[in-house]
Write a protein that holds these residues in place. Sequence first.
Motif, PDB file in Angstrom:
ATOM      1  N   TYR A  88       0.821  -1.208   0.000  1.00  0.00           N
ATOM      2  CA  TYR A  88       0.000   0.000   0.000  1.00  0.00           C
ATOM      3  C   TYR A  88       0.856   1.261   0.000  1.00  0.00           C
ATOM      4  N   ALA A  89       1.935   1.263   0.790  1.00  0.00           N
ATOM      5  CA  ALA A  89       2.757   2.470   0.929  1.00  0.00           C
ATOM      6  C   ALA A  89       3.801   2.606  -0.169  1.00  0.00           C
ATOM      7  N   LEU A  90       4.291   1.475  -0.704  1.00  0.00           N
ATOM      8  CA  LEU A  90       5.383   1.494  -1.679  1.00  0.00           C
ATOM      9  C   LEU A  90       5.029   0.659  -2.904  1.00  0.00           C
ATOM     10  N   VAL A 145      -0.972  10.521  -5.738  1.00  0.00           N
ATOM     11  CA  VAL A 145      -1.053  10.752  -4.294  1.00  0.00           C
ATOM     12  C   VAL A 145      -2.403  10.229  -3.809  1.00  0.00           C
ATOM     13  N   ARG A 146      -2.400   9.534  -2.681  1.00  0.00           N
ATOM     14  CA  ARG A 146      -3.628   8.962  -2.148  1.00  0.00           C
ATOM     15  C   ARG A 146      -4.489  10.058  -1.501  1.00  0.00           C
ATOM     16  N   ALA A 214       3.665  11.475  -2.102  1.00  0.00           N
ATOM     17  CA  ALA A 214       3.397  11.310  -3.530  1.00  0.00           C
ATOM     18  C   ALA A 214       4.433  10.361  -4.127  1.00  0.00           C
ATOM     19  N   VAL A 215       4.039   9.671  -5.187  1.00  0.00           N
ATOM     20  CA  VAL A 215       4.948   8.742  -5.847  1.00  0.00           C
ATOM     21  C   VAL A 215       4.961   9.060  -7.339  1.00  0.00           C
ATOM     22  N   VAL A 216       6.152   8.958  -7.954  1.00  0.00           N
ATOM     23  CA  VAL A 216       6.340   9.300  -9.363  1.00  0.00           C
ATOM     24  C   VAL A 216       6.796   8.067 -10.127  1.00  0.00           C
TER      25      VAL A 216
END
Length: 224
Positions: A88-90, A145-146, A214-216
């Motif tokens: 979930y996080a990564l 971003v969640r 946020a993740v790219v």
Amino acid sequence: SGGQRQRVAVARALAVEPAVLLLDEPLSALDLKLRQHMRAELKTIQRRTGVTFIYITHDQSEALAMSDRIAVMNAGRIEQVDTPDRLYALPATPFVAGFVGEQNSYRGRVVETADGYAAVDTPIGRIRGRCAQPVAVGAAALAMVRPERVGLVGDRETANRFEAHLTNRVLEGPVVTHEFAMDGGTMVAQAPNLGIRSHWLASVHAIGFDADDAVVFPVEASDA
């Protein structure tokens, strides 16, 4: 009842002392409260017996609640195998990020990279986030971003900040979903229900999130 039938079926399967027990959508026909009760009961049975359960489900919440390790499949191919927390996080790919939980997603182009982070110019503005995969300056990218990571920022300094208008508020009991409009797009935020006096009820807000939230991804890795 449906729950009793499930208990009998599991008991019969365990009576032969299998090394592995396959459960294919076992709770899909049950109502929500009974399904939640049976999830806890199955988890207790698994830990008590020590038998490995392979649990197949399309319910992401159920997978997170039930599992020690989760495999996410896309078109017959496993995209990530990990613990629920890390999955979930990564998330390793855009498909995993979008399939497990909700995401605000924005396409754009990378303008900066440093120390595992990237800045992406998108239609709503610049978004800074963690690089899930290597990205290069000038490359097309997807920033995600969640909703639960988006919050009111007020005067607080944060890596990502946007002026937005509240367009819809959906009460879901303990959680409230807020939908915002801004120049170039929209954003969804989720927050605990603090009652009708919540500061979220104003029409105009400064909303945002930290770069770690946020993740790219490179666009080439996305099937979207």
